[in-house]
Scaffold this motif. Structure first.
Motif, PDB file in Angstrom:
ATOM      1  N   ARG A  96      -9.773  79.547  58.564  1.00 58.83           N
ATOM      2  CA  ARG A  96     -10.819  78.885  59.356  1.00 58.83           C
ATOM      3  C   ARG A  96     -12.061  79.768  59.419  1.00 58.83           C
ATOM      4  O   ARG A  96     -11.964  80.990  59.535  1.00 58.83           O
ATOM      5  CB  ARG A  96     -10.299  78.605  60.773  1.00 58.83           C
ATOM      6  CG  ARG A  96     -11.281  77.807  61.607  1.00 58.83           C
ATOM      7  CD  ARG A  96     -10.610  77.134  62.784  1.00 58.83           C
ATOM      8  NE  ARG A  96     -10.247  78.025  63.858  1.00 58.83           N
ATOM      9  CZ  ARG A  96     -11.005  78.249  64.935  1.00 58.83           C
ATOM     10  NH1 ARG A  96     -12.183  77.670  65.075  1.00 58.83           N
ATOM     11  NH2 ARG A  96     -10.578  79.065  65.887  1.00 58.83           N
ATOM     12  N   VAL A  97     -13.225  79.112  59.341  1.00 55.69           N
ATOM     13  CA  VAL A  97     -14.520  79.792  59.393  1.00 55.69           C
ATOM     14  C   VAL A  97     -15.382  79.077  60.420  1.00 55.69           C
ATOM     15  O   VAL A  97     -15.344  77.850  60.537  1.00 55.69           O
ATOM     16  CB  VAL A  97     -15.251  79.708  58.025  1.00 55.69           C
ATOM     17  CG1 VAL A  97     -16.629  80.326  58.115  1.00 55.69           C
ATOM     18  CG2 VAL A  97     -14.457  80.367  56.938  1.00 55.69           C
ATOM     19  N   GLU A  98     -16.174  79.844  61.153  1.00 53.07           N
ATOM     20  CA  GLU A  98     -17.198  79.270  62.028  1.00 53.07           C
ATOM     21  C   GLU A  98     -18.506  80.003  61.776  1.00 53.07           C
ATOM     22  O   GLU A  98     -18.508  81.225  61.588  1.00 53.07           O
ATOM     23  CB  GLU A  98     -16.826  79.434  63.504  1.00 53.07           C
ATOM     24  CG  GLU A  98     -15.802  78.453  64.006  1.00 53.07           C
ATOM     25  CD  GLU A  98     -15.529  78.638  65.498  1.00 53.07           C
ATOM     26  OE1 GLU A  98     -16.335  79.297  66.201  1.00 53.07           O
ATOM     27  OE2 GLU A  98     -14.492  78.128  65.948  1.00 53.07           O
ATOM     28  N   VAL A  99     -19.600  79.241  61.776  1.00 52.70           N
ATOM     29  CA  VAL A  99     -20.923  79.844  61.690  1.00 52.70           C
ATOM     30  C   VAL A  99     -21.594  79.598  63.036  1.00 52.70           C
ATOM     31  O   VAL A  99     -21.726  78.457  63.470  1.00 52.70           O
ATOM     32  CB  VAL A  99     -21.759  79.221  60.545  1.00 52.70           C
ATOM     33  CG1 VAL A  99     -23.147  79.840  60.515  1.00 52.70           C
ATOM     34  CG2 VAL A  99     -21.046  79.409  59.209  1.00 52.70           C
ATOM     35  N   ARG A 100     -21.951  80.691  63.710  1.00 54.42           N
ATOM     36  CA  ARG A 100     -22.603  80.604  65.012  1.00 54.42           C
ATOM     37  C   ARG A 100     -23.862  81.454  64.988  1.00 54.42           C
ATOM     38  O   ARG A 100     -23.791  82.657  64.736  1.00 54.42           O
ATOM     39  CB  ARG A 100     -21.669  81.098  66.130  1.00 54.42           C
ATOM     40  CG  ARG A 100     -20.374  80.297  66.232  1.00 54.42           C
ATOM     41  CD  ARG A 100     -19.573  80.616  67.488  1.00 54.42           C
ATOM     42  NE  ARG A 100     -19.140  81.997  67.619  1.00 54.42           N
ATOM     43  CZ  ARG A 100     -17.922  82.446  67.283  1.00 54.42           C
ATOM     44  NH1 ARG A 100     -17.026  81.642  66.762  1.00 54.42           N
ATOM     45  NH2 ARG A 100     -17.615  83.713  67.469  1.00 54.42           N
ATOM     46  N   ASP A 101     -25.002  80.835  65.244  1.00 56.02           N
ATOM     47  CA  ASP A 101     -26.289  81.552  65.280  1.00 56.02           C
ATOM     48  C   ASP A 101     -26.506  82.405  64.037  1.00 56.02           C
ATOM     49  O   ASP A 101     -26.944  83.555  64.127  1.00 56.02           O
ATOM     50  CB  ASP A 101     -26.391  82.424  66.537  1.00 56.02           C
ATOM     51  CG  ASP A 101     -26.345  81.594  67.809  1.00 56.02           C
ATOM     52  OD1 ASP A 101     -26.926  80.491  67.822  1.00 56.02           O
ATOM     53  OD2 ASP A 101     -25.708  82.051  68.785  1.00 56.02           O
ATOM     54  N   GLY A 102     -26.150  81.852  62.861  1.00 53.42           N
ATOM     55  CA  GLY A 102     -26.369  82.562  61.607  1.00 53.42           C
ATOM     56  C   GLY A 102     -25.343  83.642  61.303  1.00 53.42           C
ATOM     57  O   GLY A 102     -25.448  84.327  60.297  1.00 53.42           O
ATOM     58  N   GLN A 103     -24.347  83.798  62.175  1.00 53.48           N
ATOM     59  CA  GLN A 103     -23.281  84.781  61.979  1.00 53.48           C
ATOM     60  C   GLN A 103     -22.027  84.045  61.508  1.00 53.48           C
ATOM     61  O   GLN A 103     -21.710  82.978  62.012  1.00 53.48           O
ATOM     62  CB  GLN A 103     -22.978  85.530  63.287  1.00 53.48           C
ATOM     63  CG  GLN A 103     -24.183  86.185  63.934  1.00 53.48           C
ATOM     64  CD  GLN A 103     -24.760  87.294  63.080  1.00 53.48           C
ATOM     65  OE1 GLN A 103     -24.053  88.193  62.635  1.00 53.48           O
ATOM     66  NE2 GLN A 103     -26.060  87.228  62.836  1.00 53.48           N
ATOM     67  N   VAL A 104     -21.306  84.652  60.554  1.00 52.65           N
ATOM     68  CA  VAL A 104     -20.100  84.026  60.003  1.00 52.65           C
ATOM     69  C   VAL A 104     -18.871  84.729  60.576  1.00 52.65           C
ATOM     70  O   VAL A 104     -18.743  85.946  60.484  1.00 52.65           O
ATOM     71  CB  VAL A 104     -20.094  84.109  58.461  1.00 52.65           C
ATOM     72  CG1 VAL A 104     -18.845  83.436  57.891  1.00 52.65           C
ATOM     73  CG2 VAL A 104     -21.359  83.467  57.888  1.00 52.65           C
TER      74      VAL A 104
END
Length: 112
Positions: A96-104
């Protein structure tokens, strides 16, 4: 492991249509993790080593929801890790991957 995932890169670190490898010492996984950015900008994480032969999927070509191994052109689905063509016959693991505020952030060994 943090329930917020492990910050492993910024979105800008991963060119569209390409990938980068995250060392297993960072993720605590058996294999390095390939972070792959599809041509629509989405980011996926798969085990980095092609199950057919020792080659880095992070060095492969990413397009239309698939990554193509740079060694023998086996293709894998970015969402499921399912092998799409020979010579590979085994699927690869997804994370699983999440991108939050340009951070991976990666969630190792957690299904997408």
């Amino acid at each position: 492991m943090s329930s917020n995932g492990i910050r492993v890169a910024t979105l800008d670190d991963i060119p569209v249509g390409e990938g980068i490898a995250i060392d297993k010492s960072t993720t605590g996984t058996e294999d390095d993790i390939a972070l792959l950015r599809d041509d629509d900008g989405s980011v996926y994480a798969l085990d980095d080593t092609c199950p057919h032969e020792i080659a880095s999927l992070a060095e492969g070509w990413v397009e239309d929801g698939y990554v193509e191994c740079p060694m023998h052109s086996s293709k894998f689905c970015l969402k499921s890790g399912e092998v799409q063509c020979l010579p590979a016959t085994q699927n690869t693991r997804t994370h699983r991957v999440e991108v939050r505020d340009g951070q991976v952030f990666v969630f190792p060994n957690e299904a997408p």
